[in-house]
Design an enzyme around this catalytic site. Structure first.
Site, PDB file in Angstrom:
ATOM      1  N   GLU A 187     -48.960 -22.427  -2.072  1.00  0.00           N
ATOM      2  CA  GLU A 187     -48.152 -21.388  -2.764  1.00  0.00           C
ATOM      3  C   GLU A 187     -48.171 -20.309  -1.875  1.00  0.00           C
ATOM      4  O   GLU A 187     -48.171 -19.054  -2.699  1.00  0.00           O
ATOM      5  CB  GLU A 187     -48.537 -21.391  -4.227  1.00  0.00           C
ATOM      6  CG  GLU A 187     -48.162 -22.857  -4.868  1.00  0.00           C
ATOM      7  CD  GLU A 187     -48.265 -22.690  -6.400  1.00  0.00           C
ATOM      8  OE1 GLU A 187     -47.703 -21.564  -6.887  1.00  0.00           O
ATOM      9  OE2 GLU A 187     -48.375 -23.805  -6.964  1.00  0.00           O
TER      10      GLU A 187
HETATM   11  N1  COS Z   1     -37.647 -12.216  -5.903  1.00  0.00           N
HETATM   12  C1  COS Z   1     -36.326 -12.297  -5.547  1.00  0.00           C
HETATM   13  N2  COS Z   1     -36.133 -12.137  -4.499  1.00  0.00           N
HETATM   14  C2  COS Z   1     -36.824 -12.107  -3.472  1.00  0.00           C
HETATM   15  C3  COS Z   1     -38.050 -11.876  -3.426  1.00  0.00           C
HETATM   16  C4  COS Z   1     -38.679 -12.196  -4.814  1.00  0.00           C
HETATM   17  N3  COS Z   1     -39.919 -12.204  -5.193  1.00  0.00           N
HETATM   18  N4  COS Z   1     -38.672 -11.811  -2.315  1.00  0.00           N
HETATM   19  C5  COS Z   1     -37.528 -11.789  -1.369  1.00  0.00           C
HETATM   20  N5  COS Z   1     -36.336 -11.689  -2.229  1.00  0.00           N
HETATM   21  C6  COS Z   1     -35.255 -11.484  -1.516  1.00  0.00           C
HETATM   22  C7  COS Z   1     -35.098 -10.108  -0.850  1.00  0.00           C
HETATM   23  O1  COS Z   1     -34.566  -9.285  -1.870  1.00  0.00           O
HETATM   24  C8  COS Z   1     -33.968 -10.415   0.247  1.00  0.00           C
HETATM   25  O2  COS Z   1     -32.613 -10.464  -0.446  1.00  0.00           O
HETATM   26  P1  COS Z   1     -31.475  -9.572   0.162  1.00  0.00           P
HETATM   27  O3  COS Z   1     -31.565  -9.891   1.689  1.00  0.00           O
HETATM   28  O4  COS Z   1     -30.190  -9.965  -0.626  1.00  0.00           O
HETATM   29  O5  COS Z   1     -31.897  -8.328   0.014  1.00  0.00           O
HETATM   30  C9  COS Z   1     -34.282 -11.743   0.594  1.00  0.00           C
HETATM   31  O6  COS Z   1     -34.867 -12.321  -0.493  1.00  0.00           O
HETATM   32  C10 COS Z   1     -35.138 -11.760   1.863  1.00  0.00           C
HETATM   33  O7  COS Z   1     -36.248 -11.022   1.423  1.00  0.00           O
HETATM   34  P2  COS Z   1     -37.270 -10.654   2.625  1.00  0.00           P
HETATM   35  O8  COS Z   1     -36.396  -9.923   3.772  1.00  0.00           O
HETATM   36  O9  COS Z   1     -38.583 -10.086   2.233  1.00  0.00           O
HETATM   37  O10 COS Z   1     -37.834 -12.052   3.292  1.00  0.00           O
HETATM   38  P3  COS Z   1     -38.526 -12.315   4.781  1.00  0.00           P
HETATM   39  O11 COS Z   1     -37.739 -13.271   5.410  1.00  0.00           O
HETATM   40  O12 COS Z   1     -39.218 -11.300   5.098  1.00  0.00           O
HETATM   41  O13 COS Z   1     -39.764 -13.492   4.075  1.00  0.00           O
HETATM   42  C11 COS Z   1     -41.891 -13.769   3.126  1.00  0.00           C
HETATM   43  C12 COS Z   1     -40.491 -13.034   2.939  1.00  0.00           C
HETATM   44  C13 COS Z   1     -42.533 -14.058   4.316  1.00  0.00           C
HETATM   45  C14 COS Z   1     -42.554 -13.369   1.926  1.00  0.00           C
HETATM   46  C15 COS Z   1     -41.468 -15.230   2.423  1.00  0.00           C
HETATM   47  O14 COS Z   1     -40.814 -16.232   3.430  1.00  0.00           O
HETATM   48  C16 COS Z   1     -42.654 -16.134   1.713  1.00  0.00           C
HETATM   49  O15 COS Z   1     -42.871 -15.815   0.529  1.00  0.00           O
HETATM   50  N6  COS Z   1     -42.987 -17.073   2.550  1.00  0.00           N
HETATM   51  C17 COS Z   1     -44.048 -18.099   2.127  1.00  0.00           C
HETATM   52  C18 COS Z   1     -43.413 -19.130   1.433  1.00  0.00           C
HETATM   53  C19 COS Z   1     -44.430 -20.066   0.594  1.00  0.00           C
HETATM   54  O16 COS Z   1     -45.064 -19.488  -0.120  1.00  0.00           O
HETATM   55  N7  COS Z   1     -44.556 -21.224   0.952  1.00  0.00           N
HETATM   56  C20 COS Z   1     -45.435 -22.130   0.508  1.00  0.00           C
HETATM   57  C21 COS Z   1     -44.999 -23.423  -0.018  1.00  0.00           C
HETATM   58  S1  COS Z   1     -44.154 -23.643  -1.314  1.00  0.00           S
HETATM   59  S2  COS Z   1     -45.638 -24.283  -2.710  1.00  0.00           S
END
Ligand code: COS
Length: 377
Positions: free
Chosen positions: A361
């Site tokens: 996660e």
């Molecule tokens: N809630 C709602 N929207 C969100 C959000 C959240 N928690 N986090 C990001 N977003 C939205 C942002 O607002 C942005 O939208 P806009 O482009 O419209 O402004 C978009 O998503 C992209 O956000 P961001 O630029 O922060 O994304 P990144 O590409 O930098 O990636 C991470 C962010 C690395 C944090 C993300 O890819 C991530 O969480 N990766 C891990 C995935 C994971 O947990 N995998 C495990 C397997 S699933 S069990």
């Protein structure tokens, strides 16, 4: 600030604690060895109402708040993190529908879960782990249908679920903006389960590869709009990560209790080892860390229940609790010494189980990124 639980929460906590002590904890080592949760335990988990915790009341679910759910996962985590993971995967898979599903999707998904079935959340792929936007599974629209092709991996409940949330790309070159979420039934032609992972820990839980070969699903199975999948995934993970924290707290607490009991009973140099200050310091550190982790998990859930932003606190809770579970369980093995390293005691299982908490996660490195992004931007 009120640190008391409601009478309902206390009743439920007791019910789950008793259930875990009777039905899960005594069989945890066996389930770990066999790498399976026996079917009669599924039936009992379903009868105890522990498989559909996130289903709202209007869809015949328990309609629980996040804090109540966390209390349940904490208890399940004490008994067996593998069993807790399997039930928590239902929560993870249900959230895209809870958050953005249509009326029809809610009825469909929740009725499957209410009937005691398992669900799976399939985002990860061989080339898309932390980089969730790199999903290579494609969904091509063809009239009133989508055709899905690709491979998912490390999917909890992958081999035993009835219903799946599959993330696929509807615009190949669009990265995160092409990601779209779909509901896929297990029996859809072209959908199959690949290899099952042989894991270090949480061995009772099922982790499989999924293969999609021209899987044809109706447009009605798309959750939200095309390209909305990344945000759905992020919101889902925000909602579910405190539960990983809760399982971590339960797991750490169970390991800690084992260390306390052992330290009081184990005689060396004519004294219980609990009388030695170096051991006492280890136990005190464990107690501090577990208490802090528990409060962070409760706080994240409380914020969610208040309907205010909680993304940062969700990541903090998951990250801190998972790191706590890892550190505590390593030290519990140390307190038990040779017995901690032996499979005769559950200490080594706790340690193996704890490791995944820092990985799934969203790795704890990703949690730190989420926290930093919330602080800085
Ligand atoms: N809630 C709602 N929207 C969100 C959000 C959240 N928690 N986090 C990001 N977003 C939205 C942002 O607002 C942005 O939208 P806009 O482009 O419209 O402004 C978009 O998503 C992209 O956000 P961001 O630029 O922060 O994304 P990144 O590409 O930098 O990636 C991470 C962010 C690395 C944090 C993300 O890819 C991530 O969480 N990766 C891990 C995935 C994971 O947990 N995998 C495990 C397997 S699933 S069990």
């Amino acid at each position: 600030m009120d640190f008391n639980f409601t009478p309902d929460q206390l009743d439920m906590q007791k019910m789950v604690r008793d259930f875990v002590a009777k039905e899960i904890a005594p069989h945890a080592l066996e389930m770990d060895k066999e790498g399976i949760v026996p079917s009669d335990l599924w039936k009992k988990l379903d009868e105890a109402g522990l498989l559909n915790l996130t289903v709202p009341e209007e869809y015949d679910g328990p309609g629980l708040d996040a804090l109540s759910i966390a209390l349940i996962y904490e208890e399940l985590g004490k008994g067996c993190a593998g069993v807790a993971t399997t039930t928590a995967a239902n929560a993870l898979a249900s959230y895209p529908v809870v958050l953005l599903g249509s009326e029809e999707q809610k009825r469909k998904m929740f009725s499957v879960i209410n009937d005691g079935n398992l669900a799976a959340f399939a985002l990860t792929e061989p080339g898309a782990g932390s980089d969730a936007g790199a999903v290579a599974t494609t969904a091509v629209k063809d009239g009133n249908e989508y055709i899905l092709n690709g491979t998912k991996c490390f999917i909890t409940n992958g081999g035993i679920a009835e219903i799946y949330i599959i993330f696929a790309n509807t615009r190949k070159t669009a990265g995160i903006r092409g990601l779209t979420a779909f509901i896929v039934d297990r029996n859809t032609p072209g959908f199959s389960v690949g290899k099952e992972e042989e894991k270090m820990g949480i061995r009772a839980s099922n982790t499989c590869e999924l293969i999609l070969e021209n899987v044809c699903i109706p447009v009605e199975n798309r959750i939200g709009r095309e390209g909305e999948g990344f945000k759905i995934a992020m919101k889902t993970l925000d909602a579910a990560r405190p539960f990983v924290g809760a399982v971590s707290v339960g797991l750490a607490q169970a390991a800690f209790e084992l260390a306390v009991k052992y330290a009081k009973e184990r005689i060396q140099f004519d004294k219980p080892i609990a009388s030695f200050q170096l051991v006492q310091a280890m136990l005190a550190d464990m107690a501090m860390q577990i208490e802090a982790a528990r409060l962070l998990v409760y706080k994240a859930c409380w914020l969610k229940d208040q309907g205010v932003p909680y993304s940062k606190e969700s990541a903090i809770a998951k990250c801190f609790a998972a790191d706590t579970a890892m550190k505590v369980t390593v030290d519990v093995v140390q307190v038990l010494g040779g017995y901690g390293y032996s499979k005769e005691y559950p200490a080594e299982k706790y340690m193996r189980d704890a490791k995944i908490m820092q990985i799934y996660e969203g790795t704890n490195q990703i949690q730190r990124l989420v926290i930093a992004n919330n602080i800085l931007y």
